[in-house]
Design a protein around this motif. Structure first.
Motif, PDB file in Angstrom:
ATOM      1  N   UNK A  33       0.792  -1.272   0.011  1.00  0.00           N
ATOM      2  CA  UNK A  33       0.039  -0.090  -0.022  1.00  0.00           C
ATOM      3  C   UNK A  33       0.922   1.279   0.121  1.00  0.00           C
ATOM      4  N   UNK A  34       0.611   2.108  -0.963  1.00  0.00           N
ATOM      5  CA  UNK A  34       1.351   3.379  -0.925  1.00  0.00           C
ATOM      6  C   UNK A  34       0.285   4.401  -0.283  1.00  0.00           C
ATOM      7  N   UNK A  35       0.809   5.028   0.774  1.00  0.00           N
ATOM      8  CA  UNK A  35      -0.249   5.469   1.365  1.00  0.00           C
ATOM      9  C   UNK A  35       0.127   7.093   1.389  1.00  0.00           C
ATOM     10  N   UNK A  36      -0.667   7.964   0.906  1.00  0.00           N
ATOM     11  CA  UNK A  36      -0.387   9.595   1.068  1.00  0.00           C
ATOM     12  C   UNK A  36      -1.103  10.125   1.861  1.00  0.00           C
ATOM     13  N   UNK A  37      -0.351  10.629   2.805  1.00  0.00           N
ATOM     14  CA  UNK A  37      -1.152  11.221   4.006  1.00  0.00           C
ATOM     15  C   UNK A  37      -0.671  12.819   4.075  1.00  0.00           C
ATOM     16  N   UNK A  38      -0.542  13.387   2.863  1.00  0.00           N
ATOM     17  CA  UNK A  38       0.134  14.644   2.796  1.00  0.00           C
ATOM     18  C   UNK A  38      -0.912  15.966   3.584  1.00  0.00           C
ATOM     19  N   UNK A  39      -2.100  15.193   3.611  1.00  0.00           N
ATOM     20  CA  UNK A  39      -2.992  16.275   4.227  1.00  0.00           C
ATOM     21  C   UNK A  39      -3.228  15.889   5.647  1.00  0.00           C
ATOM     22  N   UNK A  61       2.994  -3.900   5.454  1.00  0.00           N
ATOM     23  CA  UNK A  61       2.513  -3.603   3.890  1.00  0.00           C
ATOM     24  C   UNK A  61       2.378  -2.285   3.430  1.00  0.00           C
ATOM     25  N   UNK A  62       2.716  -1.425   4.322  1.00  0.00           N
ATOM     26  CA  UNK A  62       2.478  -0.040   3.910  1.00  0.00           C
ATOM     27  C   UNK A  62       3.809   1.016   3.918  1.00  0.00           C
ATOM     28  N   UNK A  63       3.901   1.845   2.964  1.00  0.00           N
ATOM     29  CA  UNK A  63       4.561   2.902   2.672  1.00  0.00           C
ATOM     30  C   UNK A  63       4.044   3.698   2.894  1.00  0.00           C
ATOM     31  N   UNK A  64       4.357   5.331   3.973  1.00  0.00           N
ATOM     32  CA  UNK A  64       3.501   6.237   4.001  1.00  0.00           C
ATOM     33  C   UNK A  64       4.437   7.780   3.480  1.00  0.00           C
ATOM     34  N   UNK A  65       3.459   8.427   2.905  1.00  0.00           N
ATOM     35  CA  UNK A  65       4.322   9.909   2.302  1.00  0.00           C
ATOM     36  C   UNK A  65       3.351  10.983   3.113  1.00  0.00           C
ATOM     37  N   UNK A  66       4.443  11.918   3.429  1.00  0.00           N
ATOM     38  CA  UNK A  66       3.888  12.932   4.202  1.00  0.00           C
ATOM     39  C   UNK A  66       4.533  14.348   3.469  1.00  0.00           C
ATOM     40  N   UNK A  92       8.202   7.254   4.843  1.00  0.00           N
ATOM     41  CA  UNK A  92       8.531   6.269   5.659  1.00  0.00           C
ATOM     42  C   UNK A  92       8.441   4.760   4.865  1.00  0.00           C
ATOM     43  N   UNK A  93       9.581   4.052   5.162  1.00  0.00           N
ATOM     44  CA  UNK A  93       9.359   2.777   4.570  1.00  0.00           C
ATOM     45  C   UNK A  93       9.826   1.706   5.838  1.00  0.00           C
TER      46      UNK A  93
END
Ligand code: PLP
Length: 397
Positions: A202-208, A230-235, A252-253
């Motif tokens: 899962x490529x999780x975009x949490x920019x907001x 399972x998840x990579x997070x983008x901020x 974050x990986x």
């Protein structure tokens, strides 16, 4: 003659905001006295927090002194910033993310667009529809053709359900651009379960994430059990601290998150991303990283809260104004975007034209974010208070 990457020819000809600018320009030249209010593009309007300016000024002075001057920085980002992120955004919220798992960048757009490079070209992708266009376009540019669209509609509360078939990569964005809606813990748990069963990432975009006000909505996917597997997070600092022009974000990986080779060998994704970044990226400017780190103090947090509250009061004004004018509205509670149903089944581009011509307000047609965005329209709360109030006054009248 050099052959081109023909995948670029498969992209839509006109970038959404170029077409909007074209239509606005024509209208303005035909109506030179019209005072147009722009609530279209998702860019902030308020100045940087003072803590960031002070930290950047100090860093500028350091750069002018041989003792404290910095040249190339670490590709992964300075430890002073990674440690602060780990502490303030994760540890303080009871989440296990270490500084070693954080990669600083010059913004989330690059990260969301580049991450696909570490995955096989025959990966099957799932993207929400409507969605921030970068996920889809970056995969089309790379030549991927197996793309599954996950409809986000009023009927499913704009919360996409896992597909029946197996996919390898899933892009999720919460709070979502453009719908302004969020994914709750149950929805994320369902996706994590799907990813585990299907060996997907899962490529999780949490920019907001900083705009979430309701307590039960996760700010990070790592608030949900199993996400680290399972998840990579983008901020991003763009909407959190007004850094759209200053540029800083991070990925974050988790340490143990792996992909596989064709022979089934497990490889940590973090190592591949570090390899990719150290080859193609030379780090975010020292001055900027100092500015970003300054939000992680009590004073810094208070200043970004003031900034976010400003935009969220605008969101409230827009929601109330649209509701009073008879529109059906979504979003705008945990996000700076308000997603409205166009009246009388108008197409989103026809509604754009009508809003521009009759009320001199610019928004973004939902169809520009995917076919399920047709019949919807996005307004942003990033305008000034004065313009936001004036726009709603026009609609009321
Ligand atoms: N992700 C989403 C969902 C966005 O809407 C944006 C910007 O509008 C970004 C990422 C990119 O942010 P930046 O590159 O400014 O960090």
């Amino acid at each position: 003659m050099a052959r081109i990457n023909e995948n670029y020819l498969k992209l839509p000809q006109n970038y959404l905001f170029t077409e909007i600018a074209r239509r606005v320009k024509i209208f303005q030249s035909e109506n030179p006295n019209a005072e147009i209010i722009k609530l279209g593009i998702g860019d902030v309007t308020q100045p940087l927090p003072k803590v960031c300016l002070d930290a950047m000024n100090k860093a500028v002075a350091e750069m002018g002194n041989a003792e404290t001057f910095r040249g190339y920085g670490p590709e992964q980002g300075y430890l002073f910033l990674r440690e602060k992120i780990a502490e303030w955004n994760y540890k303080k919220r009871g989440l296990n993310v270490s500084a070693e798992e954080i990669f600083i960048s010059d913004g989330s757009k690059c990260d969301c667009g580049n991450i696909q490079e570490i995955f096989s070209l025959d990966s099957k992708i799932a993207v929400a529809d409507p969605v921030y266009p970068v996920y889809l376009d970056s995969n089309i540019m790379a030549g991927r053709t197996e793309i599954i669209y996950l409809p986000c509609t009023a009927e499913n509360n704009f919360s996409p359900a896992p597909p029946a078939e197996k996919v390898d990569l899933i892009y999720l964005c919460s709070p979502n651009n453009p719908t302004g809606t969020t994914l709750d813990k149950a929805a994320l748990a369902n996706w994590i379960d799907y990813a585990k069963k299907n060996d997907a990432v899962i490529l999780y975009d949490a920019a907001y994430a900083a705009y979430i006000s309701e307590e039960n909505i996760p700010r990070s996917i790592y608030e949900v059990d199993g996400a680290r597997d399972v998840a990579i997070e983008f901020r991003s600092f763009s909407k959190t601290a007004g850094f759209t022009g200053t540029r800083c974000g991070y990925v974050v990986i988790p340490e143990n998150l792996c992909g596989t080779t064709s022979s089934g060998e497990k490889i940590p994704l973090k190592n591949l991303w570090l390899r990719r970044q150290s080859t193609k990226f030379n780090g975010t400017a020292y001055i900027i990283q100092r500015g970003a780190a300054a939000i992680y103090s009590d004073e810094g947090q208070a200043q970004i809260k003031t900034l976010i509250d400003y935009y969220m009061i605008n969101a409230k004004i827009i929601r109330a104004g649209l509701t009073a004018a008879g529109f059906t509205v979504y979003g705008g509670i945990n996000a700076p975007y308000i997603w409205l149903k166009t009246p009388n089944n108008l197409s989103s581009w026809n509604f754009f034209d009508e809003l521009l011509k009759k009320y001199k307000i610019v928004g973004t047609p939902g169809a520009g974010f995917g076919s399920c965005g047709e019949g919807f329209f996005r307004l942003t709360s990033f305008g000034s208070r004065e313009n936001t109030l004036a726009a709603m006054e026009r609609l009321k009248n």
